[in-house]
Write a protein that holds these residues in place. Sequence first.
Motif, short mmCIF file in Angstrom:
data_model
loop_
_atom_site.label_atom_id
_atom_site.label_comp_id
_atom_site.label_asym_id
_atom_site.label_seq_id
_atom_site.Cartn_x
_atom_site.Cartn_y
_atom_site.Cartn_z
N UNK A 109 20.24 -19.43 39.29
CA UNK A 109 19.58 -20.63 39.79
C UNK A 109 18.45 -21.04 38.86
N UNK A 110 18.22 -22.35 38.82
CA UNK A 110 17.16 -22.92 37.97
C UNK A 110 16.14 -23.66 38.82
N UNK A 111 14.91 -23.58 38.38
CA UNK A 111 13.87 -24.39 39.01
C UNK A 111 13.93 -25.82 38.50
N UNK A 112 13.09 -26.65 39.08
CA UNK A 112 13.10 -28.07 38.75
C UNK A 112 12.34 -28.36 37.46
N UNK A 113 11.59 -27.40 36.99
CA UNK A 113 10.83 -27.59 35.75
C UNK A 113 9.39 -27.98 36.02
#
Length: 120
Positions: A109-113
């Motif tokens: 999973x990736x964060x929104x930045x």
Amino acid sequence: QVQLVESGGGSEQTGGSLRLSCAASGTILSVFTMGWYRQGPGNQRELVATITHSDDTNYAASVKGRFTISRDNAKNTVNLQMNSLRPEDTAVYYCNVEYQDYYFLTQSAWGQGTRVTVSS
């Protein structure tokens, strides 16, 4: 579903410090490697630092000795302490988490930045 919430970005002058945090929540059985990546203007996303569940760390050569990654396994959080910032550290920083879901599958999973801007 898994959510990653990042915080701590902002603007700083050369030589300053910032601390990024990322908290993972949702359908997570266990968390494996956690890490930070960044994408500067006109560049591809690149690895900044990673940390395993047993606290083994890996850093990009450009940040080694200036940045420190850490994690709290009880809270599923990962932090990035950034010291001696340089203008070339300017980028959007993304949190990444590898985890096992309720079906025992390994997911990412990736964060929104979060944006980091370093001025000279």
